[in-house]
Design a protein around this motif. Structure first.
Motif, mmCIF file in Angstrom:
data_model
loop_
_atom_site.group_PDB
_atom_site.id
_atom_site.type_symbol
_atom_site.label_atom_id
_atom_site.label_comp_id
_atom_site.label_asym_id
_atom_site.label_seq_id
_atom_site.Cartn_x
_atom_site.Cartn_y
_atom_site.Cartn_z
ATOM 1 N N GLY A 181 0.830 -1.202 0.000
ATOM 2 C CA GLY A 181 0.000 0.000 0.000
ATOM 3 C C GLY A 181 0.858 1.243 0.000
ATOM 4 O O GLY A 181 1.599 1.480 0.950
ATOM 5 N N LEU A 182 0.765 2.026 -1.066
ATOM 6 C CA LEU A 182 1.666 3.167 -1.283
ATOM 7 C C LEU A 182 0.926 4.491 -1.179
ATOM 8 O O LEU A 182 -0.121 4.690 -1.802
ATOM 9 C CB LEU A 182 2.303 3.047 -2.678
ATOM 10 C CG LEU A 182 3.091 1.770 -2.957
ATOM 11 C CD1 LEU A 182 3.539 1.743 -4.412
ATOM 12 C CD2 LEU A 182 4.288 1.666 -2.029
ATOM 13 N N ARG A 183 1.516 5.444 -0.456
ATOM 14 C CA ARG A 183 0.904 6.768 -0.304
ATOM 15 C C ARG A 183 0.895 7.566 -1.596
ATOM 16 O O ARG A 183 0.222 8.601 -1.682
ATOM 17 C CB ARG A 183 1.639 7.545 0.797
ATOM 18 C CG ARG A 183 1.331 7.045 2.193
ATOM 19 C CD ARG A 183 1.653 8.099 3.236
ATOM 20 N NE ARG A 183 3.065 8.376 3.327
ATOM 21 C CZ ARG A 183 3.622 9.576 3.154
ATOM 22 N NH1 ARG A 183 2.875 10.634 2.883
ATOM 23 N NH2 ARG A 183 4.931 9.731 3.258
ATOM 24 N N VAL A 184 1.616 7.097 -2.604
ATOM 25 C CA VAL A 184 1.604 7.792 -3.892
ATOM 26 C C VAL A 184 0.169 7.936 -4.420
ATOM 27 O O VAL A 184 -0.106 8.806 -5.248
ATOM 28 C CB VAL A 184 2.521 7.066 -4.905
ATOM 29 C CG1 VAL A 184 1.919 5.737 -5.358
ATOM 30 C CG2 VAL A 184 2.838 7.936 -6.113
ATOM 31 N N HIS A 185 -0.743 7.110 -3.923
ATOM 32 C CA HIS A 185 -2.138 7.155 -4.386
ATOM 33 C C HIS A 185 -3.014 8.142 -3.598
ATOM 34 O O HIS A 185 -4.208 8.248 -3.901
ATOM 35 C CB HIS A 185 -2.760 5.762 -4.293
ATOM 36 C CG HIS A 185 -2.258 4.815 -5.329
ATOM 37 N ND1 HIS A 185 -2.579 4.925 -6.662
ATOM 38 C CD2 HIS A 185 -1.450 3.738 -5.239
ATOM 39 C CE1 HIS A 185 -1.994 3.950 -7.346
ATOM 40 N NE2 HIS A 185 -1.297 3.219 -6.510
ATOM 41 N N THR A 187 -6.645 10.095 -4.399
ATOM 42 C CA THR A 187 -7.450 9.354 -5.384
ATOM 43 C C THR A 187 -8.318 8.319 -4.655
ATOM 44 O O THR A 187 -8.152 8.093 -3.459
ATOM 45 C CB THR A 187 -6.567 8.593 -6.397
ATOM 46 O OG1 THR A 187 -6.005 7.434 -5.757
ATOM 47 C CG2 THR A 187 -5.429 9.476 -6.915
ATOM 48 N N GLU A 188 -9.173 7.686 -5.408
ATOM 49 C CA GLU A 188 -10.028 6.639 -4.821
ATOM 50 C C GLU A 188 -9.221 5.468 -4.271
ATOM 51 O O GLU A 188 -9.738 4.664 -3.491
ATOM 52 C CB GLU A 188 -11.002 6.102 -5.879
ATOM 53 C CG GLU A 188 -12.142 7.049 -6.162
ATOM 54 C CD GLU A 188 -13.047 6.550 -7.281
ATOM 55 O OE1 GLU A 188 -14.196 7.013 -7.355
ATOM 56 O OE2 GLU A 188 -12.608 5.716 -8.104
ATOM 57 N N THR A 189 -7.966 5.351 -4.698
ATOM 58 C CA THR A 189 -7.167 4.232 -4.207
ATOM 59 C C THR A 189 -6.797 4.408 -2.736
ATOM 60 O O THR A 189 -6.467 3.429 -2.069
ATOM 61 C CB THR A 189 -5.939 4.016 -5.119
ATOM 62 O OG1 THR A 189 -6.426 3.723 -6.432
ATOM 63 C CG2 THR A 189 -5.080 2.852 -4.678
ATOM 64 N N LEU A 198 -9.565 2.752 -1.110
ATOM 65 C CA LEU A 198 -9.440 1.359 -1.561
ATOM 66 C C LEU A 198 -8.447 0.587 -0.692
ATOM 67 O O LEU A 198 -8.628 -0.607 -0.435
ATOM 68 C CB LEU A 198 -8.993 1.323 -3.028
ATOM 69 C CG LEU A 198 -8.973 -0.071 -3.678
ATOM 70 C CD1 LEU A 198 -10.395 -0.576 -3.916
ATOM 71 C CD2 LEU A 198 -8.194 -0.054 -4.987
ATOM 72 N N HIS A 199 -7.391 1.255 -0.242
ATOM 73 C CA HIS A 199 -6.389 0.591 0.603
ATOM 74 C C HIS A 199 -7.030 -0.025 1.848
ATOM 75 O O HIS A 199 -6.622 -1.104 2.274
ATOM 76 C CB HIS A 199 -5.321 1.595 1.043
ATOM 77 C CG HIS A 199 -4.328 1.921 -0.021
ATOM 78 N ND1 HIS A 199 -3.496 3.008 0.072
ATOM 79 C CD2 HIS A 199 -4.012 1.318 -1.195
ATOM 80 C CE1 HIS A 199 -2.711 3.058 -1.002
ATOM 81 N NE2 HIS A 199 -3.010 2.046 -1.783
#
Lengths: 440, 440
Positions: free
Chosen positions: B187-191, B194-196, B199-200
């Motif tokens: 799980g990367l904070r780069v997202h 966004t909806e991800t 999603l995490h």
């Protein structure tokens, strides 16, 4: 987005040319994956996963290979990924430092109901291997050494990329699926020696499929997940700059051709391959002539060979003693020797005379296994294995791969499967082929 | 196994005592998760995930909350995890540095068809929060700062642990599920943004469920996955020794009580909470008296507030301008203000007079937002927000949480749900309660 590393990488992959040689390598990669999966089709772990998939249920869109049943796409990728790696019989790739085909091909098979021609299937596989090798190189050896399992951590991304290519998505959309895969990447080597090692191949393939399905559902995420201070390579590797060089490097030859896939002729751990080579040089020595057998490994290169006195053929996959005994006794090695079958008394008698040593004073990079047999008449014979079949300079040939396939894959469809793989570039639609693979 | 860190950690969790206070905190944590999920039930991302789950299919064993449909357990955990975090309205925990309830509770809800009493459900949740806080502390801040999203990376393990506790597994078996979760952690904070991001939470809950189902299917893996040189904490954190201290620390008070869950009264990003506190102190100022409004943030603490001129209420979740305008105009804040509804002209007129600045010379750890209003008569008024509702020392009370629930959760079941949560320790079987949550 023009200077996004993520998009530049996908653009590069999307523009890959496909030589006749790379298409041939891909066919033999598929042939070998099928043989490896067939050999593992009744592995205890496969049966556990099939039961779990049945409990979960779902639309039966994709096959469990050789079981005559269909499951949902994610479960298909999971089970077929596990199956291909269950016996450690599948290909490896030195740059991947792991197992590409048993991640990428299950993901593509799980999308098989979408149609597409055989050429597209081959190309997506070539792109997947290319992506996985470059990603693993970009992560650097430190990633593996820290404890990550590249088959899983690079595999999830490669599966998503191969799938997006197969579905003919533009690079922009593939970048979304890639980001969803990057954020699911995981996999720890602490599980080596257990069923979770082959599970990693399946989990990576399934994460790739999940990423594609979420992107199809229009779930939004970063399309630059490999970039910058918080990107995948900063977090898991050595940063974006190191990654950029590997991901965008200009190469004339695709990675499926050079260094290429390494194939195994026997389903035992690659750490035993050097000792196998030594034993092959010694050949048969009757038990009553043997006083003792010393097996010397450079460094700790026997670490993965966790069974010195295996109780059955399955444990024998991780035992140099078992493999050496099969050869010294004159029985020789057959694929069936690595099932959960009892080990006969003569083989056990050979193993009982063996002990291991480690040679710690060789320079780094020198690797061999030396077997020394002390005879009852006081003499000794010795052999050094340093170039086993499958290692660089001693590759498995296409004819040998076909023989592996013929020996391993049985049943009424075997010849048709072989023929369809070797003519896959001519197939107008892969669905009949994938249907054939699914038959029980 | 006696000196396995993994097993020692689980043994400690399995022996946790449950005070009346911790059970009360758990009830209010559940109440708040339900309110947050209800508010997010029709979020665009939730609808996407429901369609994707329908495509996948599967045995309908577990609910999609408030939608009157059932899906397979993994999909239930995924969707309800996303739903709880969709609006960033759910609790946070300082030690977790992330969102515990929207990972742990969806995993437990996905197992609800297995039965079990309400007390067991509450205890499993308390154990899950305890585990997640200790794991995150053991990973250290460096893990988050490197780019991992603790909600996901610690969450997958906590979900598996909570689920194993709920299923009443012995610690030895829980260790297997924990290992399967550890090898799926990612799980990367780069997202973020966004909806991800939400999603995490769902992916972590689903990975926990997958781990439990694989362990139930008897898939074998390391039971010491947190230990040693290749273990989870060596790979993702600062090594086993640092982890050992945090995982096994003797504490009199469980983490769900101290420092406890922080709850939000409004579904907007916590980065706007300090500015909200400043605006509340200023109160209503008529637009025709305002020349300009300056909003000053310490450091880059406005980084997450990506919308300076939001186009609708949904974007307004990430806009201090929107929140300040609602208060300065006298309209005040209501949960419905953060749906995808247009923003009226008066609010836009307030926002048009605002600009941001950053105060870069405060020492680390000092955090506030200062709003300065320049009036048309030449005067200025100013206020500093440094102790917003929900921050340490200014907690949301149980009465306020009940009011949040009442304001947010509508429909014929609202009162019954509230009553059942607050008496959950008396429930002989959680299934009727979970059934109620699932109703449309």
């Amino acid at each position: 987005m023009a200077d996004s590393l993520t998009l530049a990488f996908l653009d590069k992959l999307w523009r890959m040319p496909f030589s006749g040689e790379s298409l041939e390598k891909a066919k033999y990669g598929i042939l070998d994956y099928i043989a490896s999966a067939f050999a593992g089709r009744a592995d205890a772990g496969v049966m556990k996963l099939i039961r779990a998939a049945d409990e979960e249920g779902g639309r039966p869109l994709a096959p469990v290979l050789f079981h005559g049943c269909r499951v949902n796409r994610g479960q298909s990728a999971l089970i077929n990924g596990f199956m291909g790696h269950a016996l450690d019989y599948d290909d490896v790739h030195a740059e991947v430092r792991g197992h590409p085909s048993t991640v990428i091909l299950p993901a593509l098979i799980a999308l098989g109901d979408r149609g597409g021609d055989g050429r597209r299937f081959l190309e997506a596989y070539i792109v997947g291997v290319e992506a996985m090798a470059r990603i693993a190189l970009a992560l650097s050896n430190e990633h593996y050494e820290r404890g990550f399992h590249n088959t899983a951590t690079a595999g999830a991304l490669a599966a998503a990329i191969a799938g997006a290519h197969y579905l003919d998505w533009p690079a922009e959309r593939a970048a979304l699926a890639l980001g969803l895969a990057a954020t699911q990447a995981g996999g720890l080597r602490v599980h080596f020696g257990t069923e979770t090692k082959p599970l990693h191949a399946g989990l990576a393939a399934a994460a790739g499929i999940r990423s594609l399905l979420l992107a199809e559902a229009d779930v939004q995420g970063s399309r630059a997940s490999l970039d910058g201070r918080l990107g995948y390579f900063a977090v898991f590797g050595q940063g974006e700059e190191r990654a950029r060089a590997e991901l965008l490097r200009e190469d004339a030859v695709p990675r499926i051709v050079s260094p290429g896939l390494w194939h195994k002729l026997y389903p035992f751990c690659s750490a035993a391959y050097f000792g196998w080579h030594a034993a092959e040089q010694l050949g048969r020595i009757p038990l009553d002539r043997i006083e003792a057998i010393e097996i010397a490994f450079t460094g700790r290169s026997d670490a993965a060979l966790i069974h010195q006195r295996p109780l059955n053929g399955e444990e024998g996959r991780f035992s140099i003693e078992y493999i050496a005994a099969l050869i010294l006794s004159g029985q020789g090695i057959r694929a069936g020797d690595f099932q959960r079958v009892p080990i006969d008394g003569e083989i056990r008698a050979y193993m009982d005379r063996m002990r291991r040593t480690n040679v710690m004073d060789e320079p780094p990079g020198v690797r061999y296994t030396r077997i020394t047999v002390t005879l009852t008449d006081g003499g000794t014979v010795t052999a050094v294995g340093d170039r086993p079949k499958g290692s660089p300079g001693n590759p498995v040939t296409e004819a040998e791969l076909e023989r592996k396939f013929e020996e391993v894959v049985t049943g009424p469809n075997a010849a048709a499967i072989r023929e369809q793989v070797l003519r896959l570039d001519e197939a107008r639609d892969v669905r009949p082929f994938i249907g054939l693979l699914g038959e029980g």
